[in-house]
Structures are given as C-alpha cells and as structure tokens.
Design an enzyme around this catalytic site. Structure first.
Site, PDB file in Angstrom:
ATOM      1  N   LYS A 224       0.844  -1.206   0.000  1.00 46.43           N
ATOM      2  CA  LYS A 224       0.000   0.000   0.000  1.00 46.43           C
ATOM      3  C   LYS A 224       0.879   1.256   0.000  1.00 46.43           C
ATOM      4  CE  LYS A 224      -0.262  -0.367   5.035  1.00 46.43           C
ATOM      5  NZ  LYS A 224      -1.074  -0.835   6.175  1.00 46.43           N
TER       6      LYS A 224
ATOM      7  N   TYR B 211      17.729  29.980   8.190  1.00 44.18           N
ATOM      8  CA  TYR B 211      16.595  30.754   8.701  1.00 44.18           C
ATOM      9  C   TYR B 211      16.635  30.871  10.213  1.00 44.18           C
ATOM     10  CZ  TYR B 211      13.957  30.511   4.283  1.00 44.18           C
ATOM     11  OH  TYR B 211      13.519  30.638   2.994  1.00 44.18           O
TER      12      TYR B 211
HETATM   13  C1  LIG Z   1      -0.281  -1.818   6.861  1.00 53.90           C
HETATM   14  C2  LIG Z   1      -0.939  -3.108   7.241  1.00 53.90           C
HETATM   15  C3  LIG Z   1      -0.193  -4.295   7.273  1.00 53.90           C
HETATM   16  C4  LIG Z   1       1.318  -4.319   7.181  1.00 53.90           C
HETATM   17  O1  LIG Z   1       1.811  -3.900   8.428  1.00 53.90           O
HETATM   18  P1  LIG Z   1       3.374  -3.784   8.753  1.00 53.90           P
HETATM   19  O2  LIG Z   1       3.409  -3.364  10.173  1.00 53.90           O
HETATM   20  O3  LIG Z   1       3.896  -2.735   7.838  1.00 53.90           O
HETATM   21  O4  LIG Z   1       3.982  -5.107   8.509  1.00 53.90           O
HETATM   22  C5  LIG Z   1      -0.874  -5.487   7.462  1.00 53.90           C
HETATM   23  N1  LIG Z   1      -2.222  -5.507   7.656  1.00 53.90           N
HETATM   24  C6  LIG Z   1      -2.966  -4.377   7.672  1.00 53.90           C
HETATM   25  C7  LIG Z   1      -4.423  -4.462   7.904  1.00 53.90           C
HETATM   26  C8  LIG Z   1      -2.347  -3.148   7.476  1.00 53.90           C
HETATM   27  O5  LIG Z   1      -3.088  -2.021   7.513  1.00 53.90           O
END
Ligand SMILES: *Cc1c(COP(=O)(O)O)cnc(C)c1O
Length: 345
Positions: free
Chosen positions: A33, A242
């Site tokens: 994702k 800055y």
């Molecule tokens: C993002 C997510 C994962 C992966 O989690 P990590 O901690 O990055 O391994 C797995 N399951 C769900 C539902 C997520 O939202």
C-alpha cells in the site's frame, strides 16, 4: 544535477521477504500500500512477485487496479478498505479481492458482483476496520455460504511483544473464527515475530520488507545521496540558515545540500541528524529549509559531490527516532523529487 538520488535495493527487499517467509510455515503475502511504502509499488510489486509472492495487499481499490496493470493476471490482490461505493468496476475488471468490513459492504459486494471472491475483515479490538464480534455473529452464516477466501484481523500492539493486547486480540480472533473452514490471517510484520500462534494461514508483512523496525534483522533497502551545491567558510559569530539558530563558535566550513523538508526531511530531525561523507558523520547546522540543508564539513579533507542521509551509517529507524516518529512515516514521507534508482530485483 542537484537532484538527490534515492537508491532502492530490490535484492534486499526480496531477501527481507524471504527471511520473513522463512520464519513461518505458512504463506507470506506482501503489503504494498501507499506506493510500496513510498518506494514505488510497480517495481517493488514486480520484484516481490518474481521472488515468489503470490498475494498482495493494498489499502485502496485504486492502488489494486494500478498494481494489477503491473503484475498481470495471477497474483491475488486484496484491498483492506473493502468494497466502497464506486469500487465495483475496479474490483470486477481488475480481479481484486475486497476485505469486507461491514454488513453494508457485504450486501454491496454480493449484489454488484455475485460469485466474485471476497475476504472478511474482523475487528479483534483495534477499533479501526472490520466487523465487530456482534456484527459478525449476525452475518457469519450468510457470509460463510458465499465462500470467503480469507478471514483477517489486525493487531494494534504487535511491535511490543510483551503487550497484553496481543494475546487478548489473538483470543478474540480465535473466538470469532475457530472451526470455520476458511484460511485466516492475523500477523503483519510484528505478528510474524510474535511466533507461530499468530501465523495462521497467511501473514501480511509490510514494513519488514522495506527494512525497518520491528524487523531488526532486516537488510537495509534505501539509501539517499544528496548533492552538495555550494561550500563556504564561516567565521566565528556568523550564523547559518533561517532564524539564525546556529552560530559558528570557531571557523567552520558549511556545505549546502539540495534537499529539505519538501522531500520528507522533517525540520524536527535537524538537531540530531548527520549526513555521512563515507563514514564521517557531518552534523546539520541551522534549520532545514524546504529544498536545502546546511551541513558542517569542517572535518573533511575533501568535500565529496554528495552527502548521504540514509545508508549504512544512518538508517530509516534512526531518522525516525530523530524526528520522534516511526520508520513507516519516514519512508512514506520520502518526496517525489528524488531520482529513484532501482538495483537488483
Ligand atoms: C499496513 C498493514 C499491514 C502491514 O503492516 P506492517 O506493520 O507494515 O507489517 C498489514 N495488515 C494491515 C491491515 C495493514 O493495515
């Protein structure tokens, strides 16, 4: 060229996937994702598919549709947000598997795409996504008649192995799913490391693939090299950047490098963060600007063309600590201005 280079080691990525896979006796999926945690879902997804990943998870149907175009038919692509209004064509045309989060989503799915695959997401205590136990109890028999391909839930505290929430959620998940003839998934990266009780049939690591905590043995995946635009000598009493927040106390040499907070190098990390010239740490001086950072290079006999912010000397988790955040936020915050260079895969 002033553009910084973000190098992404696809061999390290696939080695991390294999290492997490070797910790379980079950199927290891891959979470890609948010554009593969900021590293580029197309290249990340293709490398993982070549390494043997057969199941991918994304947050949005749009991400799933884009990933399908990269991977072609075959790999399963599952969508955490489920089946939202407007998603039907993407789910149908791109062969996505929505993780159904509510009775409403269930009705939408079976009406719009009867017979098409779906999974179920249950809330085992995190109160973020998924059906509550009572909702699931009401829907369970009807849902099971439609043959879900997976039942999943997500752990809130898996990065803290001793946290009481882990066994509590495990119990809740088992109470909702024991005895059902459907593959189950509970573990993300943290859950893989909690041990076999948490593994069920499919694991869903994300962050560990990309080389960050809680997978402490991960191979580093990213390296960030930032060009030096200009070098100047400052006298005692002169200031840098800055707000005049840093004043030279002795003669100093300052290199100005070409990246800043618009590239995900948050201002708050400045005081604790260094850039490396080979293995020599060079401290940031003054405030981080939008596109520029001052770095003290007084100790260097020769200033290289680029200084390194991410690499062997300083990983994603160190930057996260320096910014008071987590590696996930550092990676997904890496800006779009870098030249992304892929190695291996
Ligand atoms: C993002 C997510 C994962 C992966 O989690 P990590 O901690 O990055 O391994 C797995 N399951 C769900 C539902 C997520 O939202």
């Amino acid at each position: 060229m002033a553009q910084a280079t973000l190098s992404i080691d696809l061999d390290a990525l696939t080695a991390n996937w294999r290492a997490l896979d070797a910790k379980t006796a079950t199927e290891t999926a891959a979470v890609v994702k948010a554009d593969g945690y900021g590293l580029g879902a197309p290249r990340v997804g293709r490398a993982l598919a070549r390494a043997g990943a057969r199941r991918f998870f994304v947050a949005l149907a749009e991400e799933g549709a884009a990933l399908r175009a990269e991977l072609g038919p075959g790999p399963e692509i599952s969508v955490f947000s489920g089946h939202m209004p407007g998603d039907t064509d993407m789910i149908g045309d791109c062969d996505l598997v929505p993780m159904i989060n509510s009775i409403d989503q269930m009705l939408r799915h079976v009406e719009a795409l009867p017979g098409r695959p779906f999974g179920i997401q249950l809330d085992s205590g995190m109160n973020r996504l998924g059906m509550e136990p009572a909702e699931w109890a009401a829907l369970r028999d009807i849902a099971m008649e439609q043959n879900p391909t997976l039942i999943m839930s997500h752990l809130a505290c898996a990065d803290e192995p001793e946290h009481g929430m882990n066994p509590q959620q495990l119990r809740a998940f088992r109470e909702m799913t024991d005895g059902l003839d459907v593959p189950r998934s509970l573990a993300a990266t943290g859950g893989v490391l909690l041990g076999p009780a948490y593994h069920f049939d499919v694991t869903r690591p994300g962050i560990g693939l990309y080389g960050a905590r809680p997978f402490l043995n991960a191979a580093p995946v990213v390296q960030l090299d930032i060009p030096v635009i200009q070098i100047r000598d400052v006298e005692p009493g002169e200031t840098v950047g800055y707000g005049n927040t840093w004043t030279a106390e002795r003669p100093a040499r300052i290199a100005t490098v070409a990246a800043g907070y618009a590239d995900g190098i948050h201002r708050i990390m400045g005081p604790k963060t260094v850039l490396f010239a080979e293995d020599v740490p060079c401290p940031i001086r003054g405030r981080i600007s939008m596109d520029l950072i001052g770095v003290e290079v007084t100790e260097l006999a020769e200033v290289p063309e680029t200084l390194q912010l991410l690499g062997p000397g300083q990983g994603v988790d160190v930057l996260a600590d320096n910014a008071g955040t987590i590696g996930y936020e550092i990676l997904t915050g890496l800006g779009q201005r870098y030249h992304r260079r892929y190695r291996g895969g």
